[in-house]
Write an enzyme that holds these catalytic residues in place. Structure first.
Site, PDB file in Angstrom:
ATOM      1  N   HIS A  11      -2.731  -0.321  -2.587  1.00  0.00           N
ATOM      2  CA  HIS A  11      -3.965   0.251  -2.062  1.00  0.00           C
ATOM      3  C   HIS A  11      -5.110   0.057  -3.059  1.00  0.00           C
ATOM      4  O   HIS A  11      -4.927   0.157  -4.259  1.00  0.00           O
ATOM      5  CB  HIS A  11      -3.760   1.745  -1.798  1.00  0.00           C
ATOM      6  CG  HIS A  11      -4.916   2.404  -1.139  1.00  0.00           C
ATOM      7  ND1 HIS A  11      -5.166   2.290   0.206  1.00  0.00           N
ATOM      8  CD2 HIS A  11      -5.912   3.181  -1.645  1.00  0.00           C
ATOM      9  CE1 HIS A  11      -6.253   2.974   0.507  1.00  0.00           C
ATOM     10  NE2 HIS A  11      -6.727   3.522  -0.599  1.00  0.00           N
ATOM     11  N   ASP A  16       0.841  -1.202   0.000  1.00  0.00           N
ATOM     12  CA  ASP A  16       0.000   0.000   0.000  1.00  0.00           C
ATOM     13  C   ASP A  16       0.874   1.250   0.000  1.00  0.00           C
ATOM     14  O   ASP A  16       1.656   1.478   0.924  1.00  0.00           O
ATOM     15  CB  ASP A  16      -0.911  -0.005   1.226  1.00  0.00           C
ATOM     16  CG  ASP A  16      -2.063   0.965   1.105  1.00  0.00           C
ATOM     17  OD1 ASP A  16      -1.827   2.122   0.701  1.00  0.00           O
ATOM     18  OD2 ASP A  16      -3.206   0.574   1.403  1.00  0.00           O
TER      19      ASP A  16
END
Length: 231
Positions: free
Chosen positions: A200, A169
């Site tokens: 993400h 992420d």
């Protein structure tokens, strides 16, 4: 499938998208918390999918105090800039209180007589906050941006919380991720999964970082989790 108005209890009312399961009978309520792009088509499709599985899905407009009715996408830099401006300009405590009326009162807002209520968060910190601060029966957090700032509340989580965390992420450094995992380790109410090699929003259908296999795994776990805890 419709939009309704919900009293905020403080300074007005806000809209929410509602998707009801077939049959019209009692159903577990699920408050689906929007991403930073508003209650857009992605969120509406997600609510419809949950309704098809038997959930009463409600997605409240969290930006209503700033700009009601936001529906943008993740396709252009201009939209990203607008989304971040809205998110950064939001009062997080008021955002939290906006998510509470749908969760407290799925029956009261006259959609259907809900039996139990859970929350699904697609984005930042709200599911973690709700698990620690509210009486919702179960909570699911996707991605976990900003959770390292809430680790002091980890011991207050007394209701089931499922966390889906992307290993790569871009908004969650490895150090922050490990801080969060260490904080919830040993809490029997928390289950955390880290998805290797994904970024993400890996579960956002059609998104730039969509990973079908990881999304299918995470979404399957979410469905099983809500089935277990909400009935």
């Amino acid at each position: 499938m419709t939009d309704i108005s919900i009293p905020a209890g403080d300074d007005g009312s806000f809209s929410a998208y509602v998707a009801k399961p077939a049959g019209g009978g009692p159903a577990p309520g699920l408050v689906v918390i929007q991403e930073i792009f508003g209650v857009n088509q992605v969120m509406r499709d997600l609510c419809d999918a949950f309704a098809a599985q038997g959930w009463l899905a409600v997605c409240p407009d969290l930006f209503w105090r700033q700009e009601p009715g936001v529906q943008i996408t993740d396709k252009t830099q201009e939209e990203w800039n607008r989304a971040f401006a809205l998110m950064n300009g939001m009062d997080q405590d008021k955002r939290w209180t906006t998510s509470r009326p749908p969760c407290r009162g799925c029956a009261r807002i006259r959609i259907a007589p809900a039996k139990r209520v859970g929350r699904l968060l697609l984005g930042r910190r709200l599911a973690f906050m709700m698990a620690a601060r509210s009486d919702s029966d179960a909570n699911v957090s996707y991605y976990g941006v900003g959770l390292d700032g809430l680790v002091g509340e980890a011991a207050s989580i007394t209701k089931p919380l499922l966390m889906h965390i992307a290993e790569k992420d871009q908004f969650v450094p490895a150090e922050a991720r490990e801080k969060v995992l260490a904080a919830v380790k040993g809490n029997p109410n928390v289950t955390a999964h880290v998805y290797p090699g994904v970024d993400h929003a890996f579960a956002r259908a059609g998104g730039a970082h969509f990973e079908p296999e990881a999304a299918e795994l995470a979404n399957g776990r979410t469905a099983a989790f809500f089935k277990q805890h909400l009935g």
